[in-house]
Design a protein around this motif. Sequence first.
Motif, short mmCIF file in Angstrom:
data_model
loop_
_atom_site.label_atom_id
_atom_site.label_comp_id
_atom_site.label_asym_id
_atom_site.label_seq_id
_atom_site.Cartn_x
_atom_site.Cartn_y
_atom_site.Cartn_z
N HIS A 1 0.84 -1.20 0.00
CA HIS A 1 0.00 0.00 0.00
C HIS A 1 0.87 1.25 0.00
CE1 HIS A 1 -3.48 -2.42 2.04
NE2 HIS A 1 -3.18 -2.85 0.83
N PHE A 2 0.35 2.31 -0.62
CA PHE A 2 1.03 3.60 -0.58
C PHE A 2 0.13 4.60 0.13
CE2 PHE A 2 2.87 1.53 -4.27
CZ PHE A 2 4.22 1.81 -4.12
N SER A 3 0.71 5.37 1.03
CA SER A 3 -0.13 6.43 1.59
C SER A 3 -0.01 7.67 0.70
CB SER A 3 0.25 6.73 3.04
OG SER A 3 1.64 6.74 3.18
N GLY B 1 -0.65 -7.63 -17.70
CA GLY B 1 -1.77 -6.78 -17.29
C GLY B 1 -1.52 -5.37 -17.81
N GLU B 2 -2.59 -4.58 -17.89
CA GLU B 2 -2.42 -3.22 -18.39
C GLU B 2 -1.55 -2.39 -17.45
OE1 GLU B 2 -6.60 -1.76 -20.09
OE2 GLU B 2 -6.72 -3.07 -18.37
N SER B 3 -1.16 -1.21 -17.92
CA SER B 3 -0.43 -0.27 -17.09
C SER B 3 -1.23 0.07 -15.84
CB SER B 3 -0.23 1.03 -17.85
OG SER B 3 0.99 1.03 -18.45
N GLY B 4 -0.56 0.13 -14.71
CA GLY B 4 -1.24 0.53 -13.48
C GLY B 4 -1.89 -0.62 -12.74
N CYS B 5 -1.64 -1.88 -13.18
CA CYS B 5 -2.26 -3.03 -12.52
C CYS B 5 -1.48 -3.48 -11.29
CB CYS B 5 -2.39 -4.20 -13.48
SG CYS B 5 -3.79 -3.99 -14.57
N GLY B 6 -0.30 -2.92 -11.08
CA GLY B 6 0.47 -3.29 -9.90
C GLY B 6 1.58 -4.28 -10.17
N LYS B 7 1.95 -4.45 -11.44
CA LYS B 7 3.00 -5.41 -11.77
C LYS B 7 4.35 -4.96 -11.22
CE LYS B 7 2.36 -4.90 -16.23
NZ LYS B 7 1.38 -3.81 -16.23
N THR B 8 4.68 -3.68 -11.49
CA THR B 8 5.98 -3.17 -11.03
C THR B 8 6.05 -3.18 -9.51
OG1 THR B 8 6.22 -1.80 -12.99
CG2 THR B 8 7.51 -1.17 -11.07
N VAL B 9 4.98 -2.74 -8.87
CA VAL B 9 4.99 -2.68 -7.41
C VAL B 9 5.16 -4.09 -6.83
CG1 VAL B 9 3.66 -2.09 -5.37
CG2 VAL B 9 3.68 -0.53 -7.31
N THR B 10 4.51 -5.08 -7.42
CA THR B 10 4.69 -6.46 -6.96
C THR B 10 6.16 -6.87 -7.06
OG1 THR B 10 2.48 -7.02 -7.77
CG2 THR B 10 3.97 -8.86 -7.34
N PRO C 1 8.96 5.36 3.21
CA PRO C 1 7.62 5.68 2.77
C PRO C 1 7.66 6.32 1.37
CG PRO C 1 8.42 7.34 4.32
CD PRO C 1 9.48 6.27 4.22
N PRO C 2 6.52 6.47 0.70
CA PRO C 2 5.14 6.25 1.13
C PRO C 2 4.69 4.79 1.07
CG PRO C 2 5.16 7.02 -1.12
CD PRO C 2 6.59 7.01 -0.66
N GLY C 3 5.51 3.91 0.45
CA GLY C 3 5.06 2.53 0.28
C GLY C 3 5.23 1.72 1.56
N ILE D 1 -5.22 5.75 1.34
CA ILE D 1 -4.35 4.60 1.11
C ILE D 1 -4.60 4.03 -0.28
CG2 ILE D 1 -3.74 2.30 1.93
CD1 ILE D 1 -3.05 4.29 4.00
N LEU D 2 -3.52 3.94 -1.08
CA LEU D 2 -3.64 3.37 -2.41
C LEU D 2 -3.21 1.90 -2.35
CD1 LEU D 2 -2.59 5.12 -5.67
CD2 LEU D 2 -2.05 2.73 -5.34
N GLN D 3 -4.14 1.00 -2.62
CA GLN D 3 -3.84 -0.42 -2.49
C GLN D 3 -3.31 -0.94 -3.82
OE1 GLN D 3 -7.52 -2.10 -1.05
NE2 GLN D 3 -7.55 -0.77 0.73
N ALA D 4 -2.04 -0.65 -4.09
CA ALA D 4 -1.46 -0.96 -5.39
C ALA D 4 -1.42 -2.47 -5.63
CB ALA D 4 -0.06 -0.37 -5.49
N VAL D 5 -1.08 -3.22 -4.60
CA VAL D 5 -1.07 -4.68 -4.69
C VAL D 5 -1.91 -5.17 -3.52
CG1 VAL D 5 0.35 -6.76 -4.54
CG2 VAL D 5 1.20 -4.76 -5.77
N1 LIG Z 1 5.61 5.60 -5.19
C1 LIG Z 1 4.29 5.50 -5.39
N2 LIG Z 1 3.43 6.29 -4.71
C2 LIG Z 1 2.09 6.21 -4.91
N3 LIG Z 1 1.53 5.36 -5.76
C3 LIG Z 1 2.31 4.53 -6.47
C4 LIG Z 1 3.73 4.56 -6.33
N4 LIG Z 1 4.26 3.63 -7.16
C5 LIG Z 1 3.20 3.06 -7.80
N5 LIG Z 1 2.04 3.58 -7.37
C6 LIG Z 1 0.69 3.22 -7.83
O1 LIG Z 1 0.54 1.83 -7.80
C7 LIG Z 1 -0.28 1.39 -8.87
C8 LIG Z 1 0.38 0.26 -9.60
O2 LIG Z 1 1.51 0.76 -10.28
P1 LIG Z 1 2.55 -0.16 -11.06
O3 LIG Z 1 2.91 -1.32 -10.23
O4 LIG Z 1 3.66 0.72 -11.49
O5 LIG Z 1 1.71 -0.64 -12.31
P2 LIG Z 1 2.23 -1.45 -13.57
O6 LIG Z 1 3.67 -1.77 -13.38
O7 LIG Z 1 1.36 -2.67 -13.61
O8 LIG Z 1 1.99 -0.58 -14.75
C9 LIG Z 1 -0.56 2.60 -9.75
O9 LIG Z 1 -1.86 3.04 -9.47
C10 LIG Z 1 0.46 3.61 -9.27
O10 LIG Z 1 -0.08 4.90 -9.37
#
Ligand SMILES: Nc1ncnc2c1ncn2[C@@H]1O[C@H](COP(=O)(O)OP(=O)(O)O)[C@@H](O)[C@H]1O
Lengths: 331, 319
Positions: free
Chosen positions: A13-15, A41-50, A61-63, A20-24
């Motif tokens: 999660h990111f604050s 998955g499309e952009s913004g699905c949380g792949k990178t964050v995972t 923080p914020p993650g 709270i943004l529940q990215a994953v």
């Molecule tokens: N440092 C951050 N702070 C806040 N939100 C973030 C941060 N990094 C990623 N996010 C959010 O997490 C979500 C998933 O992002 P990401 O994993 O990059 O997607 P993907 O790689 O699938 O395109 C997005 O909504 C993005 O805005």
Amino acid sequence: MAPLLEIKGLKTHFSTDDGILQAVDGVDISINKGETLCVVGESGCGKTVTAMSILKLIAMPPGRIAAGQIIFEGRDLVPLTSNQLDEIRAKEIGFIFQEPMTSLNPVLTIGEQIAESLRRHEAVTKKQALERTIEMLKLVQIPNAEGRVHNYPHQFSGGMRQRVMIAMALACKPKLIIADEPTTALDVTIQAQILDLLQDMKDRFGMAVMLITHAMGVVAETAQRVVVMYAGKVVEEAPVDDLFGDPRHPYTQGLIRSIPRIDLDSEHKTRLEAIGGSVPILINPPVGCRFAPRCKFAMNVCTEKEPLLREIAPGHRMACHLGDPNLGAAS
Amino acid sequence: MSQYVLRRLLIAVPSLLAISLVLFVVLALAPGDPFSELATNPNVPPEVQAALRAKFGLDDPIYLRYLHWLNAMLHGDWGFSFVSRMNVDTLILQRLPATLYVIGSAQILALLIAIPVGVYAATKPYSLFDQIANTLAFVGFSLPTFFTGILFILIFSVTLDWLPFVYTTDIKATGIRWVLEMIRQAIMPVAVLGLFQAASMTRFVRSAMLDVIRLDYVTTARAKGLGQTTVIIKHVMRNAMIPVVTLIALQMPAVFGGAIVTEQIFRIPGIGSLLISSILSNDTPVVMAVTFVFACLVVLFNLIADVLYGWLDPRISLR
Ligand SMILES: Nc1ncnc2c1ncn2[C@@H]1O[C@H](COP(=O)(O)OP(=O)(O)O)[C@@H](O)[C@H]1O
Ligand code: SF4
Ligand SMILES: [Mg+2]
């Protein structure tokens, strides 16, 4: 056999200012030794964050890793400190990033940047590290490696820089390579070369690869197993042939239909079926199925109850209420 | 590299010429001249006054006087101070060491404070340390040097009597005592000027670091398991210093301005106080020469900044 890496119920999660943004949000992914797993998955699905959560490379923080386990070779990485993870970073798990243009330090030579990883994790002298670096550059087919090792990143093209990134990730012979959209930023012709190179390297070193992409075409060519992510959740997981032969989740079906096909004439190509709408913002996501606003098959139950992953065939799991026997007459 | 420096020096020549021309014209148009005192002195007969004015060419047109001055400068003749009754270059050479000693030490002090504090604050943004550093920097930045200077004198010289408040060049001691006395009397001016510089520099360093810390290649470095210290020093700092060097060089004129004020407060016999006293006594040749020296120093620091810039950033080729 236990998987090499097993992600269980991961929540990152990111604050943010808006909440709270529940990215994953509860992701399960496992990768076996020597396997190529695609996460799509499309952009913004949380792949990178995972992927970044695995080695705690997200900004914290914020993650924050709010829940879950990340078990690598039997050891949970989530409770480890950054110092403890440093022993695993690059040595056991190597990373290739999306943007070759910005992922290399502009003021250090590429040689220094590859060698520092070797010097950090292996007892090598400066000279040995340089030799190993040149050897790696040759492996990733950079011409004139002996001379180029002393060049700076701006002296390379995007494709060449991605080769440098691959050499860097492979330098310590990790057991797992995580490649986050390694070809998205590159020209189409270069994309194929980089994917081939990754495949070559995998055949040579036998490491497992977690390849993140939003291009279904790439998945079909490289993966053994596929995980489809949507809005911070896994919606379908299957061996590659099952996924393309019998896609079950409406989102997966949409992704497959949106693959550009060379076998169709140009008139048909322009009528590619894109999925309407876009990935929802993951602050206070709606209850029920997160795909419901975009789903052609959405039912009443879809906005009330969250579909959980269930096995529909050996190794094939998906999270959709469609055809769920437990739902009974409701569907 | 040496070719680059040479070329840059050659490019500096026209700008220095233009600066000198502007200075000269402004000073020539300003009211009062070195002989205004003579004019009111009843002991000097008008004929002598006229002869003197003619000898020094004071009634020639401005462009002629400028060419005269330039020609003399190029031959190493910086003019004559009517007030101090000595050659301007001797006068400046007498005064320059004190200025360079104080400004140089103050800059070093500022860097020694700003770099570690700014770097550490940036690695822990919004932490307690960061907030305290930010607040102090803001306070230091808002207090003018004449205020802190007088405050320091009141506290450390008048009340506590720890430090001398008049700077002197003829310390009556030799050897190690002389060195200690030199350091003791420089403490307050260096602290006042250095802390003021450190305040704004800390803010530069911190924001430059924060700009770099979130870049992709820093994540790449962290993914190699290098450890926080190596990542910060090797990957973040080196890149963050590039804009900092430029900002410091661009601040040099302000540093000299601050030095003039500081020299006045602590009565340091440097070229800053020389400039003020020369302006007050209409000693035009000295004013001209000192301002010109300041201009040369500013140009020199810009050149040093460019060379450092090319050394820090391999994308810039110094050719
Ligand atoms: N440092 C951050 N702070 C806040 N939100 C973030 C941060 N990094 C990623 N996010 C959010 O997490 C979500 C998933 O992002 P990401 O994993 O990059 O997607 P993907 O790689 O699938 O395109 C997005 O909504 C993005 O805005
Ligand atoms: S659960 Fe419902 S809304 Fe979600 S994908 Fe399945 S049918 Fe569509
Ligand atoms: Mg991404």
